[in-house]
Design an enzyme around this catalytic site. Structure first.
Site, PDB file in Angstrom:
ATOM      1  N   LYS A 165     -50.430   3.728  30.606  1.00  0.00           N
ATOM      2  CA  LYS A 165     -49.842   5.080  30.645  1.00  0.00           C
ATOM      3  C   LYS A 165     -50.689   6.137  29.938  1.00  0.00           C
ATOM      4  O   LYS A 165     -50.583   7.310  30.248  1.00  0.00           O
ATOM      5  CB  LYS A 165     -48.434   5.062  30.036  1.00  0.00           C
ATOM      6  CG  LYS A 165     -47.420   4.398  30.933  1.00  0.00           C
ATOM      7  CD  LYS A 165     -46.023   4.429  30.348  1.00  0.00           C
ATOM      8  CE  LYS A 165     -45.081   3.638  31.240  1.00  0.00           C
ATOM      9  NZ  LYS A 165     -43.727   3.574  30.739  1.00  0.00           N
TER      10      LYS A 165
ATOM     11  N   ASP B 205     -40.381   9.309  32.469  1.00  0.00           N
ATOM     12  CA  ASP B 205     -39.712   8.457  31.472  1.00  0.00           C
ATOM     13  C   ASP B 205     -38.771   9.270  30.581  1.00  0.00           C
ATOM     14  O   ASP B 205     -37.694   8.818  30.228  1.00  0.00           O
ATOM     15  CB  ASP B 205     -40.749   7.769  30.570  1.00  0.00           C
ATOM     16  CG  ASP B 205     -41.375   6.554  31.238  1.00  0.00           C
ATOM     17  OD1 ASP B 205     -40.762   6.000  32.167  1.00  0.00           O
ATOM     18  OD2 ASP B 205     -42.485   6.162  30.831  1.00  0.00           O
TER      19      ASP B 205
END
Ligand code: ATR
Length: 485
Positions: free
Chosen positions: A275, A311
């Protein structure tokens, strides 16, 4: 042979061809192999794979050739023989009976550097079907394999990557240009990377994959456990989109992204451990990426990769839901863990004015994260755990503790719930962790990790396709993945 008949009865409806791997038969059953073409309307490929090619035939080569020569006139449509085999009598018997020869290369340890040339010179007569089954061991190998597909684009061939790095080449046979894709019944594992016919056809909609099909997927390491392919492919199917979503094992973010560009892939979910590694690959990062400092979603735009982060919203959506639909203000919250997931959680909490305590096994990771967002931190030791009482409106568990197969592990066994905490565990396998059930027993409100999984995936779906994920499908997914238990 009896098991073959059962497999045929159960999965024959999914298949366009069958392959009979006679090397897998017990010796006393070998004569019965001749019966198979007679019991099915499907064309049958005859193959006796040697150990060196990933099979189990360990007898003498002369015996193998004699056996194949006896079988081939019994109605087989294809005969798979290797690049190095020299058996003119067998081959002429096959040809005279209308059986097409598949001329194959198997590399069970890598991707040959001269694969293009070998494929181009593989067929000994024009009607033969060249085949290469190779084993990419890295994202760099996958990139070379995809490049090979493009180099031999016009050629009729079977080309596939075995193992997890090569999985996408199987599902994408219809897009990349492979004559077929092999599949085997669950548990058979006839070759590394096979998926079963039902998953291939029902989840990946293999038979709809064609050149125009848009490709999406999740890049991660590990990635095989990911629920994202099921969620996204179910959405694509419900909206009848010409698109497929795959799990991509990626060992190196820049190498993998280059392979993805060659396929080409239109959009990627990004998971552990990439990420942050993908940040330098983005041409455009939106405010969510900048705020969280990580990217979990990217799509190919006109000027390169564009990134977002779902997220944080994926975390906040279910939290709002648990607080009656409004964003909770000024919470005193504990976040357990200081990795990529914790980063999105802390960013989300800070954005709604929470006072946050980060607790982590490695205190330095906690203090780095805390410093970045202007919050406080401790180690995950007795002293740290004793501080939770000052930050317990909400406790968010972001580590892998309690994840299958270690279901009984608890991240803070020494902490006693008061019953007034809202407890949010990001682990979604099992759907209700030991930590969450302990909290529920003490009277706490709990939020299972499946909710965040689904919320961030639905936001990704919209980012990828410009379409809302169908509501009914999402509700079904919620019931089956997120809340069972
Ligand atoms: P993710 O993206 O899922 O957050 P990650 O970035 O690898 O994954 O972070 C994993 C987090 O879980 C880290 O906070 C890690 O603690 P360390 O910083 O000490 O490595 C935490 N973690 C993993 N296994 C753990 C365990 N057995 N006990 C406590 N914490 C653990």
């Amino acid at each position: 042979m009896e098991r073959n008949r059962e497999i045929l009865a159960e999965y024959g409806g999914y298949a366009d061809l069958l392959e009979l791997r006679v090397d897998c038969l017990r010796a006393e059953e070998r004569p019965a192999a001749a019966e198979l073409p007679g019991v099915t309307k499907l064309p049958v490929i005859l193959a006796a794979r040697r150990v060196s090619d990933g099979g189990v035939w360990d007898g003498a080569e002369s015996e193998r050739i004699a056996y194949l020569t006896r079988l081939v006139p019994r109605g087989f449509a294809y005969l798979d023989v290797e690049e190095d085999l020299y058996a003119p009598a067998l081959e002429s018997k096959a040809r005279s009976g209308g059986c097409r020869i598949i001329r194959s290369i198997h590399d069970t340890v890598g991707v040959p550097t001269d694969l293009v040339q070998r494929l181009e010179s593989l067929a000994r007569v024009p009607d033969e079907l060249p085949k290469a089954a190779v084993t990419p061991r890295s994202s760099a190998d996958l990139r070379r394999l995809i490049a090979t597909f493009h180099s031999v684009q016009g050629m009729e061939k079977i080309l596939l990557g075995m193992g997890e790095h090569g999985f996408c080449t199987r599902v994408l046979a219809g897009k990349l240009g492979s004559f077929l894709c092999y599949s085997s019944a669950p548990g058979l594992n006839a070759a590394p990377g096979h998926t079963d016919p039902r998953t291939l056809c029902d989840v990946y909609r293999f038979k709809n994959v064609r050149q125009s099909t848009e490709v999406f997927g999740v890049m991660g390491n590990p990635v095989s456990h990911s629920m994202s392919p099921r969620i996204h492919n179910t959405g694509f199917a419900a909206l009848d989109l010409d698109a497929v979503y795959l799990p991509f094992l990626a060992d190196d973010a820049p190498e993998f992204v280059r392979a993805a560009e060659l396929i080409p892939v239109r959009g990627l979910s990004v998971t552990i451990p990439h990420k942050r590694a993908v940040l330098p690959l983005l041409s455009i990062s939106d405010s969510a990426v900048r705020h969280v400092g990580a990217c979990n979603t990217m799509k190919a735009g006109p000027h390169g990769w564009e990134g977002t982060n779902t997220d944080m919203e994926g975390f906040l959506g279910p939290l709002r839901h648990a607080f009656g639909g409004t964003t909770p203000q000024r919470l005193r919250a504990t976040v357990i863990g200081a990795g990529g997931a914790a980063r999105a959680v802390v960013a989300g909490l800070v954005s709604c004015g929470a006072d946050v305590l980060v607790l982590n096994r490695t205190p330095e990771h906690a203090s780095e994260l805390a410093a970045e967002f202007g919050v406080t931190s401790s180690g995950l030791d007795d002293a740290g755990v004793s501080r939770i009482t000052g930050y317990r409106d909400l406790i968010v568990q972001t580590t892998s503790v309690g994840m299958e197969p270690n279901d009984s592990d608890d991240p803070v066994p020494g902490y006693e719930f008061s019953g007034r905490e809202v407890v949010y565990d990001l682990v979604y396998k099992p759907p209700v962790t030991a930590f969450l059930s302990r909290a529920a027993l003490a009277g706490c409100r709990t939020i299972p990790g499946g909710r965040m999984l689904l919320a961030q995936a639905l936001a990704q779906f919209t980012y990828f396709t410009g379409r809302e994920y169908p509501r009914e499908t999402a509700q079904k997914a919620m019931l089956s993945h997120a809340d069972n238990g």
